[in-house]
Design a protein around this motif. Structure first.
Motif, PDB file in Angstrom:
ATOM      1  N   LYS A 217     101.106 -13.961 -21.395  1.00 57.92           N
ATOM      2  CA  LYS A 217     102.331 -13.236 -21.089  1.00 57.92           C
ATOM      3  C   LYS A 217     101.993 -11.835 -20.613  1.00 57.92           C
ATOM      4  O   LYS A 217     101.175 -11.142 -21.216  1.00 57.92           O
ATOM      5  CB  LYS A 217     103.209 -13.171 -22.343  1.00 57.92           C
ATOM      6  CG  LYS A 217     104.515 -12.422 -22.135  1.00 57.92           C
ATOM      7  CD  LYS A 217     105.289 -12.344 -23.448  1.00 57.92           C
ATOM      8  CE  LYS A 217     106.591 -11.545 -23.268  1.00 57.92           C
ATOM      9  NZ  LYS A 217     107.319 -11.414 -24.544  1.00 57.92           N
ATOM     10  N   ARG A 218     102.619 -11.431 -19.526  1.00 62.60           N
ATOM     11  CA  ARG A 218     102.404 -10.076 -19.037  1.00 62.60           C
ATOM     12  C   ARG A 218     103.115  -9.089 -19.954  1.00 62.60           C
ATOM     13  O   ARG A 218     104.289  -9.266 -20.296  1.00 62.60           O
ATOM     14  CB  ARG A 218     102.936  -9.945 -17.609  1.00 62.60           C
ATOM     15  CG  ARG A 218     102.620  -8.583 -16.988  1.00 62.60           C
ATOM     16  CD  ARG A 218     103.207  -8.480 -15.599  1.00 62.60           C
ATOM     17  NE  ARG A 218     102.969  -7.166 -15.045  1.00 62.60           N
ATOM     18  CZ  ARG A 218     103.497  -6.717 -13.909  1.00 62.60           C
ATOM     19  NH1 ARG A 218     104.277  -7.510 -13.203  1.00 62.60           N
ATOM     20  NH2 ARG A 218     103.249  -5.508 -13.471  1.00 62.60           N
ATOM     21  N   VAL A 219     102.386  -8.044 -20.355  1.00 60.22           N
ATOM     22  CA  VAL A 219     102.936  -7.056 -21.282  1.00 60.22           C
ATOM     23  C   VAL A 219     102.726  -5.653 -20.728  1.00 60.22           C
ATOM     24  O   VAL A 219     101.875  -5.419 -19.864  1.00 60.22           O
ATOM     25  CB  VAL A 219     102.280  -7.173 -22.679  1.00 60.22           C
ATOM     26  CG1 VAL A 219     102.613  -8.513 -23.315  1.00 60.22           C
ATOM     27  CG2 VAL A 219     100.774  -6.979 -22.604  1.00 60.22           C
ATOM     28  N   GLN A 220     103.498  -4.728 -21.248  1.00 56.61           N
ATOM     29  CA  GLN A 220     103.336  -3.329 -20.902  1.00 56.61           C
ATOM     30  C   GLN A 220     102.169  -2.746 -21.688  1.00 56.61           C
ATOM     31  O   GLN A 220     101.919  -3.122 -22.831  1.00 56.61           O
ATOM     32  CB  GLN A 220     104.614  -2.538 -21.229  1.00 56.61           C
ATOM     33  CG  GLN A 220     105.807  -2.931 -20.363  1.00 56.61           C
ATOM     34  CD  GLN A 220     105.596  -2.571 -18.903  1.00 56.61           C
ATOM     35  OE1 GLN A 220     105.043  -1.522 -18.576  1.00 56.61           O
ATOM     36  NE2 GLN A 220     106.053  -3.452 -18.019  1.00 56.61           N
ATOM     37  N   LEU A 221     101.460  -1.807 -21.066  1.00 58.80           N
ATOM     38  CA  LEU A 221     100.332  -1.156 -21.721  1.00 58.80           C
ATOM     39  C   LEU A 221     100.855  -0.065 -22.638  1.00 58.80           C
ATOM     40  O   LEU A 221     101.481   0.909 -22.187  1.00 58.80           O
ATOM     41  CB  LEU A 221      99.387  -0.573 -20.663  1.00 58.80           C
ATOM     42  CG  LEU A 221      98.115   0.096 -21.177  1.00 58.80           C
ATOM     43  CD1 LEU A 221      97.291  -0.878 -22.007  1.00 58.80           C
ATOM     44  CD2 LEU A 221      97.290   0.617 -20.011  1.00 58.80           C
ATOM     45  N   GLU A 222     100.625  -0.223 -23.948  1.00 56.18           N
ATOM     46  CA  GLU A 222     101.121   0.742 -24.926  1.00 56.18           C
ATOM     47  C   GLU A 222     100.231   1.972 -25.036  1.00 56.18           C
ATOM     48  O   GLU A 222     100.687   3.034 -25.465  1.00 56.18           O
ATOM     49  CB  GLU A 222     101.251   0.067 -26.295  1.00 56.18           C
ATOM     50  CG  GLU A 222     102.248  -1.091 -26.308  1.00 56.18           C
ATOM     51  CD  GLU A 222     102.332  -1.763 -27.657  1.00 56.18           C
ATOM     52  OE1 GLU A 222     101.846  -1.162 -28.656  1.00 56.18           O
ATOM     53  OE2 GLU A 222     102.869  -2.880 -27.741  1.00 56.18           O
ATOM     54  N   ASN A 223      98.976   1.829 -24.670  1.00 54.72           N
ATOM     55  CA  ASN A 223      98.023   2.942 -24.740  1.00 54.72           C
ATOM     56  C   ASN A 223      98.286   3.900 -23.577  1.00 54.72           C
ATOM     57  O   ASN A 223      97.870   3.643 -22.443  1.00 54.72           O
ATOM     58  CB  ASN A 223      96.598   2.393 -24.700  1.00 54.72           C
ATOM     59  CG  ASN A 223      95.555   3.462 -24.931  1.00 54.72           C
ATOM     60  OD1 ASN A 223      95.753   4.635 -24.621  1.00 54.72           O
ATOM     61  ND2 ASN A 223      94.422   3.066 -25.504  1.00 54.72           N
ATOM     62  N   GLN A 224      98.982   4.996 -23.842  1.00 50.40           N
ATOM     63  CA  GLN A 224      99.384   5.918 -22.782  1.00 50.40           C
ATOM     64  C   GLN A 224      98.183   6.621 -22.143  1.00 50.40           C
ATOM     65  O   GLN A 224      98.186   6.896 -20.935  1.00 50.40           O
ATOM     66  CB  GLN A 224     100.371   6.956 -23.331  1.00 50.40           C
ATOM     67  CG  GLN A 224     101.696   6.353 -23.791  1.00 50.40           C
ATOM     68  CD  GLN A 224     102.372   5.554 -22.688  1.00 50.40           C
ATOM     69  OE1 GLN A 224     102.451   5.999 -21.536  1.00 50.40           O
ATOM     70  NE2 GLN A 224     102.879   4.365 -23.034  1.00 50.40           N
ATOM     71  N   ALA A 225      97.158   6.914 -22.937  1.00 47.44           N
ATOM     72  CA  ALA A 225      95.971   7.565 -22.384  1.00 47.44           C
ATOM     73  C   ALA A 225      95.265   6.639 -21.386  1.00 47.44           C
ATOM     74  O   ALA A 225      94.830   7.079 -20.310  1.00 47.44           O
ATOM     75  CB  ALA A 225      95.016   7.959 -23.508  1.00 47.44           C
ATOM     76  N   LEU A 226      95.196   5.361 -21.725  1.00 47.65           N
ATOM     77  CA  LEU A 226      94.580   4.401 -20.814  1.00 47.65           C
ATOM     78  C   LEU A 226      95.446   4.212 -19.571  1.00 47.65           C
ATOM     79  O   LEU A 226      94.926   4.104 -18.456  1.00 47.65           O
ATOM     80  CB  LEU A 226      94.364   3.062 -21.525  1.00 47.65           C
ATOM     81  CG  LEU A 226      93.744   1.942 -20.689  1.00 47.65           C
ATOM     82  CD1 LEU A 226      92.396   2.359 -20.119  1.00 47.65           C
ATOM     83  CD2 LEU A 226      93.595   0.658 -21.511  1.00 47.65           C
ATOM     84  N   ARG A 227      96.758   4.162 -19.756  1.00 46.19           N
ATOM     85  CA  ARG A 227      97.654   4.037 -18.601  1.00 46.19           C
ATOM     86  C   ARG A 227      97.449   5.199 -17.632  1.00 46.19           C
ATOM     87  O   ARG A 227      97.378   5.001 -16.409  1.00 46.19           O
ATOM     88  CB  ARG A 227      99.104   3.984 -19.078  1.00 46.19           C
ATOM     89  CG  ARG A 227     100.118   4.018 -17.934  1.00 46.19           C
ATOM     90  CD  ARG A 227     101.536   3.956 -18.453  1.00 46.19           C
ATOM     91  NE  ARG A 227     101.834   2.622 -18.938  1.00 46.19           N
ATOM     92  CZ  ARG A 227     102.197   1.607 -18.172  1.00 46.19           C
ATOM     93  NH1 ARG A 227     102.302   1.786 -16.846  1.00 46.19           N
ATOM     94  NH2 ARG A 227     102.460   0.437 -18.671  1.00 46.19           N
ATOM     95  N   LEU A 228      97.339   6.415 -18.164  1.00 52.65           N
ATOM     96  CA  LEU A 228      97.126   7.586 -17.318  1.00 52.65           C
ATOM     97  C   LEU A 228      95.784   7.477 -16.587  1.00 52.65           C
ATOM     98  O   LEU A 228      95.690   7.773 -15.389  1.00 52.65           O
ATOM     99  CB  LEU A 228      97.172   8.864 -18.171  1.00 52.65           C
ATOM    100  CG  LEU A 228      96.944  10.190 -17.428  1.00 52.65           C
ATOM    101  CD1 LEU A 228      98.017  10.383 -16.362  1.00 52.65           C
ATOM    102  CD2 LEU A 228      96.920  11.357 -18.401  1.00 52.65           C
ATOM    103  N   GLY A 229      94.748   7.022 -17.311  1.00 53.92           N
ATOM    104  CA  GLY A 229      93.425   6.860 -16.699  1.00 53.92           C
ATOM    105  C   GLY A 229      93.433   5.830 -15.585  1.00 53.92           C
ATOM    106  O   GLY A 229      92.835   6.034 -14.518  1.00 53.92           O
ATOM    107  N   LEU A 230      94.126   4.701 -15.818  1.00 56.39           N
ATOM    108  CA  LEU A 230      94.219   3.660 -14.795  1.00 56.39           C
ATOM    109  C   LEU A 230      95.002   4.154 -13.578  1.00 56.39           C
ATOM    110  O   LEU A 230      94.643   3.846 -12.439  1.00 56.39           O
ATOM    111  CB  LEU A 230      94.901   2.416 -15.378  1.00 56.39           C
ATOM    112  CG  LEU A 230      94.077   1.574 -16.352  1.00 56.39           C
ATOM    113  CD1 LEU A 230      94.946   0.502 -16.999  1.00 56.39           C
ATOM    114  CD2 LEU A 230      92.887   0.930 -15.654  1.00 56.39           C
ATOM    115  N   THR A 231      96.047   4.910 -13.825  1.00 57.50           N
ATOM    116  CA  THR A 231      96.843   5.451 -12.720  1.00 57.50           C
ATOM    117  C   THR A 231      95.998   6.384 -11.844  1.00 57.50           C
ATOM    118  O   THR A 231      96.034   6.296 -10.605  1.00 57.50           O
ATOM    119  CB  THR A 231      98.066   6.205 -13.266  1.00 57.50           C
ATOM    120  OG1 THR A 231      98.851   5.322 -14.063  1.00 57.50           O
ATOM    121  CG2 THR A 231      98.927   6.745 -12.123  1.00 57.50           C
TER     122      THR A 231
END
Length: 450
Positions: A217-231
């Protein structure tokens, strides 16, 4: 002289037996080289010791040895001995005669229906022949490593569903191919090639749409620091962040992984949640105790994604498609040369003038073209390993070499992949370079830059 050999069924049968023996004995020789290396490797490589315990290494080593010896015995019995007997005694022709006797109604005498029944009987025979080995592998070998336990009912239901779907797809393909060949003769292979191109395009369009339901299942990334890094990382190389998917996998036995697939607006970088620290959850307490602390820290995840971005930036997906299409075209051209040659059918027991389309496909693809298919497979594996080195270099150029090395070490340990392999065996069997070779390449790139 060569024309006489090519037209002599007895000589052709001898060549088929030689091809079968040489191909499989060479594979077994490579596997024996692998086994010899595993016997010599009694201790965890020094670079892996912080991530892999000696006890776990021993279990991985035992599993690898046990499975390798099983493959040798199973190949000798099921493939080599049975294969030689099947060719020598004309098994494929006898099976066609059996299908002919089973045609009790007039509509069953049509070659399409006979071909479907032929494939069905052959599939049952192969299943029965390989069943003892499968049972032994599932019941004995798999116990040597820790795997998520599944109920017997689930396993049986999955196998039945898999076999049923495979047979239905196979029946449809057989019907289309036999119809095309009987209608257009040699020109049918142009249609078969175009159909393969169409199927490839269909796969490119469909796979991105079915990643979620098949893998999880596709889920949202809860780790905000990782989300910022990926962005930041995706913006840096020009890859749209909305095409980076986090998938909560249903079957954790697939291991920790990430991969790139597709093109244009259908491209995807898929990250399994098992790759992320605590499966990417903000609250690790939601996880079972045995899963807490597993996965890679943010910097290592970014390094793995940088590697996948390298596949996209270097156009590896397109190169792989072109490589496959060229291979398919050459294969079909060779097939056309052999398909209408009557002595090939007579060599495996068919009477003169009896040349079933489906039997021709099985004999030519299964035996006659084996030398070419083996060589082309080695070439394609070499190219895919080169793709991995290029993607590693791209991650290095982005400044992630050190983090990628650490990620590789932990992934190999977490996924219970035996870290050592014989170079010759690896070159004939592995899509990815050996882990130690990848580490050495990354280290050499850093030393060269310094």
């Amino acid at each position: 002289m060569s024309a006489q050999l090519w037209n002599d069924p007895a000589i052709i049968l001898l060549f088929l037996l030689i091809i079968l023996l040489v191909d499989n004995l060479w594979s077994l020789y490579l596997l024996l080289r692998e086994i010899k290396l595993i016997y010599r490797s009694k201790y965890v490589p020094e670079v892996l010791r912080p991530y892999l315990s000696q006890d776990l290494f021993e279990r991985m080593r035992s599993y690898k040895l046990h499975k390798s010896w099983f493959i040798i015995v199973n190949t000798l019995i099921v493939v080599v001995i049975c294969g030689c007997l099947e060719l020598y005694f004309g098994f494929y022709a006898l099976l066609w005669k059996l299908v002919d006797r089973c045609a009790i109604w007039p509509w069953m005498e049509h070659e399409i229906w006979m071909s479907i029944i032929y494939v069905l009987f052959l599939s049952i025979y192969i299943l029965v022949k390989s069943l003892p080995g499968k049972i032994y592998e599932k019941c004995c070998i798999i116990k040597l490593v820790k795997q998520p336990k599944r109920r017997w009912s689930e396993c049986i239901a999955f196998e039945v569903l898999d076999i049923t779907c495979s047979l239905l797809i196979m029946a449809a393909v057989v019907a289309v191919v036999v119809s095309m060949v009987r209608a257009f003769h040699e020109l049918a292979f142009i249609g078969i090639y175009l159909m393969a191109v169409l199927l490839t395009a269909l796969v490119i369009f469909i796979v991105p749409c079915v990643i979620d339901p098949f893998l999880g299942k596709r889920v949202q990334l809860e780790n905000q620091a990782l989300r910022l890094g990926l962005t930041e990382l995706t913006h840096r190389v020009g890859f749209p962040m909305q095409y980076v998917y986090i998938i909560r996998v249903r079957d954790q036995s697939v291991g920790s992984n990430a991969f790139f697939f597709g093109s244009c607006c259908l491209k995807r970088i898929v990250i399994f949640d098992t790759l992320l620290l605590n499966r990417g959850m903000a609250n690790a307490a939601q996880l079972p105790e045995e899963e807490q602390g597993k996965g890679l820290p943010n910097e290592h995840v970014l390094a793995v994604v940088a590697h996948e971005l390298g596949h996209w930036k270097k156009g590896h997906f397109y190169k792989a498609i072109v490589m496959f299409q060229l291979h398919l075209l050459i294969t079909l051209l060779l097939f056309v040369i052999c398909f209408a040659h009557g002595p090939i059918y007579q060599a495996v027991g068919f009477e003169e003038g009896v040349e079933p389309v489906i039997a021709g496909f099985i004999i030519i693809f299964g035996f006659v073209l084996t030398p070419y298919l083996t060589i082309s497979n080695v070439i394609m594996l070499t190219m895919t390993r080169q793709f991995e080195y290029e993607a590693d270099k791209f991650a290095f150029q982005l400044g992630y070499a050190a983090h990628l090395r650490m990620a590789l070490l932990k992934l190999y340990a977490d996924n219970l992949t035996f870290p050592l392999s014989d170079p010759c065996y690896s070159s004939w069997n592995h899509t990815h370079p050996m882990m130690l070779h990848r580490l050495q390449r990354l280290e050499s790139l850093e030393i060269y830059r310094m």
